[in-house]
Design an enzyme around this catalytic site. Structure first.
Site, PDB file in Angstrom:
ATOM      1  N   PRO A 242       0.798  -1.233   0.000  1.00  0.00           N
ATOM      2  CA  PRO A 242       0.000   0.000   0.000  1.00  0.00           C
ATOM      3  C   PRO A 242       0.829   1.281   0.000  1.00  0.00           C
ATOM      4  O   PRO A 242       1.848   1.386   0.693  1.00  0.00           O
ATOM      5  CB  PRO A 242      -0.816  -0.133   1.294  1.00  0.00           C
ATOM      6  N   CYS A 243       0.353   2.256  -0.780  1.00  0.00           N
ATOM      7  CA  CYS A 243       1.073   3.513  -0.976  1.00  0.00           C
ATOM      8  C   CYS A 243       0.757   4.618   0.029  1.00  0.00           C
ATOM      9  O   CYS A 243       1.614   5.466   0.287  1.00  0.00           O
ATOM     10  CB  CYS A 243       0.790   4.049  -2.384  1.00  0.00           C
ATOM     11  N   PRO A 244      -0.486   4.682   0.591  1.00  0.00           N
ATOM     12  CA  PRO A 244      -0.838   5.824   1.440  1.00  0.00           C
ATOM     13  C   PRO A 244       0.132   6.144   2.572  1.00  0.00           C
ATOM     14  O   PRO A 244       0.298   7.329   2.909  1.00  0.00           O
ATOM     15  CB  PRO A 244      -2.221   5.431   1.987  1.00  0.00           C
ATOM     16  N   PRO A 245       0.819   5.161   3.201  1.00  0.00           N
ATOM     17  CA  PRO A 245       1.748   5.526   4.282  1.00  0.00           C
ATOM     18  C   PRO A 245       2.874   6.446   3.842  1.00  0.00           C
ATOM     19  O   PRO A 245       3.479   7.131   4.671  1.00  0.00           O
ATOM     20  CB  PRO A 245       2.301   4.167   4.729  1.00  0.00           C
ATOM     21  N   PHE A 246       3.162   6.487   2.523  1.00  0.00           N
ATOM     22  CA  PHE A 246       4.297   7.268   2.038  1.00  0.00           C
ATOM     23  C   PHE A 246       3.886   8.360   1.053  1.00  0.00           C
ATOM     24  O   PHE A 246       4.718   9.151   0.617  1.00  0.00           O
ATOM     25  CB  PHE A 246       5.307   6.338   1.349  1.00  0.00           C
TER      26      PHE A 246
END
Length: 455
Positions: free
Chosen positions: A93-97
Site C-alpha cells: 500500500p502507498c498511502p503511508p508514504f
C-alpha cells in the site's frame, strides 16, 4: 548454474497483487505465479479470471493461485509453503508514504513494507521486488530506507532503490514509482536496472483516438481533441475507499488533464456520442475506464493474425466489477510494461545471464548518518556529540539538520530523550515502530477498525 536450472520455469509469489498490473508484467517476463494475495475481492476476481482467460491457467490453477484477504493474516495463506521461491514481489500500500496523504509511514496501519522485508527473510527468495510511490524516496523516509537495506543485508541480500518513470518504458503517463530490488549475492552480481526506451510514448490523443471515436463523436471533433491532447497523462490516481468516487486526481492533476482536453471530474460510462459538445467551462470529454486502462499500460487490441510479435495484445486484460471499483483497480496498479522490464532484468540475474558486475558493497552505505550513528551506539548522544562524531567520519551536519533528522526518526522509531544534569538532552534510538508481524502491534486493531475503508 546448470542448463536445466536456467531453462526451468521461474516462479513468483506476489503480495498485494491488486488487479494484476505487476502480475501480467511478470508473467510476460517469464515468471509463473505460485500464489498472488489480494485484499480486495473485486480485484482478486479480476486477477483470477485473467489468469485463466489471458494467461492460460486452468480453472483450478487460477483458483489455487489467488488468495483473497489480508496478506498478513496467516489464515489467508501460508508463506512457509513457498520457501526458496525465485521471486517475492508486490506493490504494498502507498498511502503511508504518499505526498498526498499524511506520510504516517510506520504508524499507518496500511504500511506493509517492513513486513514484506521480514517476509523475504523468512521465505528466502532468490530476489525481492517491491514498488511504491515517489514519496518513499523523500528525506522524510531516509532512516526507514536505511533500516530496510540494513535488514536485507542481515538476511544475505544486496538491495538498491531506484526511481523509475513509466513514460520511459512506453507508458503514456508521467508515473514515477520508487522501486526496491534485492537479490542474493550470487544473483546480484548479474543484475542491471532496465534500460529506458529511447523513443517517446504516444501522446494521450494518439493513444486514445480510436476509443474516443467509438461512440460516434464527429470526426472533426475527435481530430480537434487529438490535436489538443498532445502530451502524456499525469499520474493516474486510483485512490481508496476512504475518498469518494472515481476521478482523475487532485487539483494539480485536474489542471494538467484540462490542458489535454479532458474533464477529470469523473469517469464516463462511454465515449462521446455524435453531436456531443463540451458544456461551458468544461475542457472536454471524460475518459472511460477502458481509456484509463490504456494510459496505465494495458492494451485491449488484439495482435494481427499470424503476427510473430504480440506487442499490441501483450498486455490485454479484462476488468470485473462496477465502474468505481474497476477504476480503482486500474488506477492503483503497477503499469504492466514497467513490471515486465523489471521482471526481465531480474530473470536474467537469477539465470546468471550476461556479464558479471563488480558489486559495490553497500552494507556501509549511509542514507541517514544520524540513524546509523545512533543505531551503532549503546549510549545516548547529545546533538553536539552527534555532530562531533559524524565530523570524524567526514560527514558535516549542522544543528538544524540533525534536529530535522531526529524529528523524522521519531515518526518511525522509538527515540528516547534523556535530560542530563546540565539540562542538555541526549538521544537514543529504540525499536522500529513498523508492523513486521508482531502479535501485539496496533496494526491489528486499526486494520480491523478501518477494514471496510481499506483497499
Amino acid at each position: 548454474m546448470t542448463d536445466s536450472e536456467r531453462d526451468r520455469q521461474l516462479e513468483v509469489v506476489e503480495i498485494c497483487a491488486g488487479a494484476g498490473g505487476q502480475t501480467l508484467g511478470l508473467e510476460r517476463a517469464g515468471f509463473r505465479h505460485r500464489v498472488a494475495v489480494e485484499l480486495d475481492k473485486n480485484a482478486a476476481y479480476t486477477l483470477q479470471c485473467n489468469l485463466q482467460e489471458v494467461l492460460g491457467y486452468s480453472e483450478q490453477e487460477a483458483t489455487d493461485a489467488v488468495a483473497v484477504g489480508d496478506v498478513a493474516n496467516p489464515s489467508v495463506w501460508t508463506p512457509t509453503e513457498h520457501k526458496d521461491v525465485d521471486l517475492l514481489a508486490g506493490g504494498v500500500p502507498c498511502p503511508p508514504f504518499s505526498i498526498a496523504g499524511k506520510q504516517l509511514g510506520a504508524n499507518d496501519e496500511r504500511d506493509l513494507f517492513a513486513w514484506a522485508v521480514k517476509l523475504c527473510g523468512e521465505i528466502r527468495p532468490k530476489a525481492l521486488l517491491l514498488e511504491n510511490v515517489r514519496g518513499l524516496s523523500a528525506n522524510r523516509f531516509t532512516a526507514y530506507r536505511q533500516h530496510v537495506l540494513d535488514r536485507l543485508h542481515e538476511y544475505g541480500y544486496i538491495g538498491d532503490w531506484k526511481l523509475l518513470h513509466a513514460n520511459k518504458f512506453g507508458v503514456s503517463q508521467l508515473r514515477p514509482r520508487f522501486v526496491l530490488v534485492a537479490l542474493k549475492r550470487e544473483f546480484a552480481e548479474y543484475f542491471e536496472w532496465p534500460t529506458p526506451h529511447e523513443e517517446a510514448p504516444p501522446t494521450v490523443g494518439e493513444l486514445l483516438e480510436d476509443l474516443m471515436a467509438s461512440g460516434g463523436w464527429d470526426e472533426d471533433q475527435v481530430a480537434a481533441w487529438v490535436k489538443k491532447a498532445d502530451g502524456i497523462a499525469p499520474t493516474i490516481v486510483g485512490g481508496s475507499k476512504r475518498h469518494g468516487g472515481a476521478d482523475l486526481g487532485p487539483t494539480r492533476a485536474k489542471r494538467a488533464w484540462a490542458d489535454l482536453g479532458v474533464d477529470a471530474m469523473g469517469v464516463a460510462n462511454g465515449a462521446p456520442e455524435k453531436g456531443w459538445r463540451a458544456p461551458e467551462g468544461v475542457p472536454g470529454p471524460k475518459l472511460t475506464t477502458a481509456m484509463v486502462a490504456r494510459i496505465q499500460g494495458w492494451h485491449d487490441i488484439e495482435p494481427p493474425e499470424g503476427s510473430d510479435s504480440p506487442a499490441e495484445g501483450e498486455f490485454r486484460w479484462r476488468f470485473h466489477g462496477r465502474k468505481t471499483s474497476v477504476y480503482r483497480q486500474i488506477g492503483n496498479a503497477f503499469p504492466p510494461p514497467v513490471a515486465k522490464a523489471l521482471g526481465v532484468a531480474i530473470r536474467k540475474a537469477i539465470r546468471q545471464e550476461g556479464e558479471r558486475q563488480t558489486l559495490v558493497e553497500n552494507t556501509d552505505r549511509v542514507l541517514d548518518p544520524v540513524y546509523k550513528l545512533l543505531r551503532g551506539n549503546s549510549r545516548a548522544l547529545t546533538i553536539d556529540q552527534i555532530i562531533e562524531k559524524l565530523a570524524k567520519t567526514g560527514t558535516l551536519l549542522e544543528q538544524p539538520d540533525v534536529e530535522r533528522r531526529l524529528n523524522h526518526l521519531g515518526h518511525d522509531f522509538t527515540v528516547t530523550m534523556t535530560a542530563r544534569s546540565s539540562g542538555v538532552i541526549a538521544y537514543s534510538l529504540g525499536e522500529f515502530k513498523a508492523f513486521t508481524g508482531q502479535d501485539d502491534h496496533q496494526r491489528h486493531h486499526l486494520f480491523t477498525q478501518h477494514r471496510a475503508k481499506i483497499s
